[in-house]
Design a protein around this motif. Structure first.
Motif, PDB file in Angstrom:
ATOM      1  N   ILE A  79       4.016  -5.917 -39.988  1.00  0.00           N
ATOM      2  CA  ILE A  79       5.063  -5.243 -39.197  1.00  0.00           C
ATOM      3  C   ILE A  79       6.047  -4.552 -40.119  1.00  0.00           C
ATOM      4  O   ILE A  79       6.428  -3.390 -39.906  1.00  0.00           O
ATOM      5  CB  ILE A  79       5.781  -6.247 -38.278  1.00  0.00           C
ATOM      6  CG1 ILE A  79       4.829  -6.794 -37.212  1.00  0.00           C
ATOM      7  CG2 ILE A  79       6.984  -5.581 -37.602  1.00  0.00           C
ATOM      8  CD1 ILE A  79       5.439  -7.890 -36.361  1.00  0.00           C
ATOM      9  N   ASN A  80       6.463  -5.243 -41.180  1.00  0.00           N
ATOM     10  CA  ASN A  80       7.426  -4.647 -42.112  1.00  0.00           C
ATOM     11  C   ASN A  80       6.866  -3.405 -42.798  1.00  0.00           C
ATOM     12  O   ASN A  80       7.587  -2.416 -43.019  1.00  0.00           O
ATOM     13  CB  ASN A  80       7.851  -5.670 -43.164  1.00  0.00           C
ATOM     14  CG  ASN A  80       8.807  -6.707 -42.619  1.00  0.00           C
ATOM     15  OD1 ASN A  80       9.476  -6.474 -41.608  1.00  0.00           O
ATOM     16  ND2 ASN A  80       8.893  -7.855 -43.261  1.00  0.00           N
ATOM     17  N   ALA A  81       5.582  -3.421 -43.131  1.00  0.00           N
ATOM     18  CA  ALA A  81       4.976  -2.257 -43.787  1.00  0.00           C
ATOM     19  C   ALA A  81       5.032  -1.037 -42.882  1.00  0.00           C
ATOM     20  O   ALA A  81       5.358   0.079 -43.327  1.00  0.00           O
ATOM     21  CB  ALA A  81       3.529  -2.570 -44.170  1.00  0.00           C
ATOM     22  N   HIS A  82       4.738  -1.222 -41.601  1.00  0.00           N
ATOM     23  CA  HIS A  82       4.750  -0.082 -40.673  1.00  0.00           C
ATOM     24  C   HIS A  82       6.174   0.344 -40.328  1.00  0.00           C
ATOM     25  O   HIS A  82       6.426   1.537 -40.098  1.00  0.00           O
ATOM     26  CB  HIS A  82       3.950  -0.438 -39.426  1.00  0.00           C
ATOM     27  CG  HIS A  82       2.473  -0.465 -39.660  1.00  0.00           C
ATOM     28  ND1 HIS A  82       1.730   0.678 -39.851  1.00  0.00           N
ATOM     29  CD2 HIS A  82       1.597  -1.494 -39.770  1.00  0.00           C
ATOM     30  CE1 HIS A  82       0.466   0.361 -40.052  1.00  0.00           C
ATOM     31  NE2 HIS A  82       0.348  -0.953 -40.005  1.00  0.00           N
ATOM     32  N   LEU A  83       7.111  -0.589 -40.293  1.00  0.00           N
ATOM     33  CA  LEU A  83       8.522  -0.218 -40.094  1.00  0.00           C
ATOM     34  C   LEU A  83       9.004   0.638 -41.262  1.00  0.00           C
ATOM     35  O   LEU A  83       9.708   1.643 -41.068  1.00  0.00           O
ATOM     36  CB  LEU A  83       9.388  -1.468 -39.968  1.00  0.00           C
ATOM     37  CG  LEU A  83       9.279  -2.251 -38.661  1.00  0.00           C
ATOM     38  CD1 LEU A  83       9.932  -3.624 -38.801  1.00  0.00           C
ATOM     39  CD2 LEU A  83       9.917  -1.482 -37.503  1.00  0.00           C
ATOM     40  N   LYS A  84       8.617   0.261 -42.460  1.00  0.00           N
ATOM     41  CA  LYS A  84       9.016   1.016 -43.652  1.00  0.00           C
ATOM     42  C   LYS A  84       8.417   2.413 -43.635  1.00  0.00           C
ATOM     43  O   LYS A  84       9.103   3.406 -43.944  1.00  0.00           O
ATOM     44  CB  LYS A  84       8.593   0.260 -44.909  1.00  0.00           C
ATOM     45  CG  LYS A  84       9.051   0.930 -46.204  1.00  0.00           C
ATOM     46  CD  LYS A  84       8.671   0.084 -47.409  1.00  0.00           C
ATOM     47  CE  LYS A  84       9.129   0.756 -48.708  1.00  0.00           C
ATOM     48  NZ  LYS A  84       8.766  -0.067 -49.904  1.00  0.00           N
ATOM     49  N   LEU A  85       7.153   2.518 -43.257  1.00  0.00           N
ATOM     50  CA  LEU A  85       6.492   3.833 -43.196  1.00  0.00           C
ATOM     51  C   LEU A  85       7.181   4.752 -42.189  1.00  0.00           C
ATOM     52  O   LEU A  85       7.237   5.970 -42.392  1.00  0.00           O
ATOM     53  CB  LEU A  85       5.020   3.661 -42.822  1.00  0.00           C
ATOM     54  CG  LEU A  85       4.082   3.175 -43.929  1.00  0.00           C
ATOM     55  CD1 LEU A  85       2.701   2.874 -43.355  1.00  0.00           C
ATOM     56  CD2 LEU A  85       3.988   4.214 -45.050  1.00  0.00           C
ATOM     57  N   ALA A  86       7.693   4.176 -41.110  1.00  0.00           N
ATOM     58  CA  ALA A  86       8.363   4.970 -40.079  1.00  0.00           C
ATOM     59  C   ALA A  86       9.813   5.282 -40.441  1.00  0.00           C
ATOM     60  O   ALA A  86      10.480   6.019 -39.715  1.00  0.00           O
ATOM     61  CB  ALA A  86       8.318   4.229 -38.748  1.00  0.00           C
ATOM     62  N   GLY A  87      10.305   4.709 -41.550  1.00  0.00           N
ATOM     63  CA  GLY A  87      11.680   4.953 -41.970  1.00  0.00           C
ATOM     64  C   GLY A  87      12.708   4.151 -41.189  1.00  0.00           C
ATOM     65  O   GLY A  87      13.892   4.501 -41.175  1.00  0.00           O
ATOM     66  N   ASP A  88      12.260   3.067 -40.553  1.00  0.00           N
ATOM     67  CA  ASP A  88      13.184   2.262 -39.756  1.00  0.00           C
ATOM     68  C   ASP A  88      13.960   1.278 -40.620  1.00  0.00           C
ATOM     69  O   ASP A  88      13.437   0.750 -41.613  1.00  0.00           O
ATOM     70  CB  ASP A  88      12.418   1.495 -38.668  1.00  0.00           C
ATOM     71  CG  ASP A  88      12.043   2.386 -37.499  1.00  0.00           C
ATOM     72  OD1 ASP A  88      12.960   2.947 -36.884  1.00  0.00           O
ATOM     73  OD2 ASP A  88      10.837   2.523 -37.212  1.00  0.00           O
ATOM     74  N   ARG A  89      15.195   0.998 -40.209  1.00  0.00           N
ATOM     75  CA  ARG A  89      16.053   0.048 -40.913  1.00  0.00           C
ATOM     76  C   ARG A  89      15.987  -1.308 -40.209  1.00  0.00           C
ATOM     77  O   ARG A  89      16.996  -1.857 -39.768  1.00  0.00           O
ATOM     78  CB  ARG A  89      17.486   0.565 -40.967  1.00  0.00           C
ATOM     79  CG  ARG A  89      17.640   1.906 -41.666  1.00  0.00           C
ATOM     80  CD  ARG A  89      19.082   2.338 -41.708  1.00  0.00           C
ATOM     81  NE  ARG A  89      19.226   3.706 -42.165  1.00  0.00           N
ATOM     82  CZ  ARG A  89      20.395   4.347 -42.258  1.00  0.00           C
ATOM     83  NH1 ARG A  89      21.516   3.721 -41.893  1.00  0.00           N
ATOM     84  NH2 ARG A  89      20.453   5.589 -42.669  1.00  0.00           N
ATOM     85  N   VAL A  90      14.788  -1.818 -40.098  1.00  0.00           N
ATOM     86  CA  VAL A  90      14.510  -3.073 -39.406  1.00  0.00           C
ATOM     87  C   VAL A  90      13.548  -3.863 -40.269  1.00  0.00           C
ATOM     88  O   VAL A  90      12.637  -3.295 -40.875  1.00  0.00           O
ATOM     89  CB  VAL A  90      13.863  -2.826 -38.020  1.00  0.00           C
ATOM     90  CG1 VAL A  90      13.642  -4.142 -37.295  1.00  0.00           C
ATOM     91  CG2 VAL A  90      14.700  -1.877 -37.185  1.00  0.00           C
TER      92      VAL A  90
END
Length: 257
Positions: A79-90
């Motif tokens: 989940i964190n890898a895909h959040l990072k790819l999307a540029g999310d601050r989560v």
């Protein structure tokens, strides 16, 4: 179907809050999209407490069900890898597998919030969007004295948003503590549940005590009035943090790896 408990951290500044909205990106949306990209499933996350636009979280809790039994560290890291790819601050801080009876919202015993105030003449250079800058000197001791007058079970209509959908304004406030450390004043609040805007309403009213506009007893007078018009100005959302949630020990089945 395995159920996972996620402890989540996020910067609320870019988001319209936790819940999906038509007017912008939500934390829930960012996370559900990340889960779909890694697991190939459309899921709906349930959280412990829906935060408003601009409110941050250090320990928001959510749960979700997945078709496959993934390792907890895989759930967290994917989940964190895909959040990072999307540029999310989560970020998912921990993932745990729990029983089907666990519910992030309904199983909660207590919720904890933190509010940060920068109390100095100079504006923040590093904390912009993450605390409330109040340039006039505040008396944290008077604020703490006032805070103790509203502890316990009360009708908190005064400190409730007009659009609050809770069926009752009665809540039990367990903790409301004010402390100063250098130029920062923190307000910590704990209760089983809160009304919409309750913490920000309380903090805005405590600020009125701190700057001398209200005596400490004015806090209790406002509470007893049960009148939203007696509330102080609403404190800004960007100073508020959802810190953590307490659950019964039996809800945890396996620790995050």
């Amino acid at each position: 179907m395995p159920r996972y408990k996620l402890t989540v951290e996020y910067d609320g500044f870019p988001y319209v809050g936790w819940q999906w909205q038509d007017n912008g990106r939500a934390v829930q949306q960012a996370m559900e999209e990340a889960v779909e990209r890694f697991a190939g499933e459309r899921v709906r996350l349930q959280c412990a407490g829906r935060t408003d636009t601009g409110v941050h979280a250090l320990g928001q809790v959510a749960h979700l069900d997945l078709a496959d039994a993934w390792r907890t560290d895989t759930v967290r890291d994917a989940i964190n890898a895909h959040l990072k790819l999307a540029g999310d601050r989560v970020a998912v801080v921990t993932a745990e597998q729990v029983g089907a009876g666990f519910d992030a919202r309904h199983s909660a015993l207590k919720r904890h919030y933190l509010y940060r105030i920068l109390n100095r003449r100079a504006p923040p250079a590093l904390g912009h969007g993450r605390l409330w800058h109040v340039p006039r000197r505040l008396d944290a001791g008077a604020m703490q004295a006032a805070a103790q007058l509203v502890l316990g079970q009360h009708d908190f209509t005064t400190f409730r948003a007009a659009e609050c959908q809770a069926s009752s304004p009665v809540r039990t406030l367990d903790v409301l503590d004010v402390a100063r450390s250098g130029d920062e004043i923190t307000v910590r609040a704990s209760a089983r549940s809160f009304l919409h805007h309750q913490v920000r309403s309380l903090v805005g009213s405590l600020e009125q005590v701190g700057c001398g506009r209200w005596p400490p007893a004015g806090m209790r007078a406002a509470l007893d009035a049960r009148d939203r018009r007696r509330c102080g100005p609403l404190a800004p959302a960007h100073g508020l943090y959802f810190v953590s949630v307490d659950y019964p020990p039996a809800t945890r089945e396996s620790a995050a790896k």
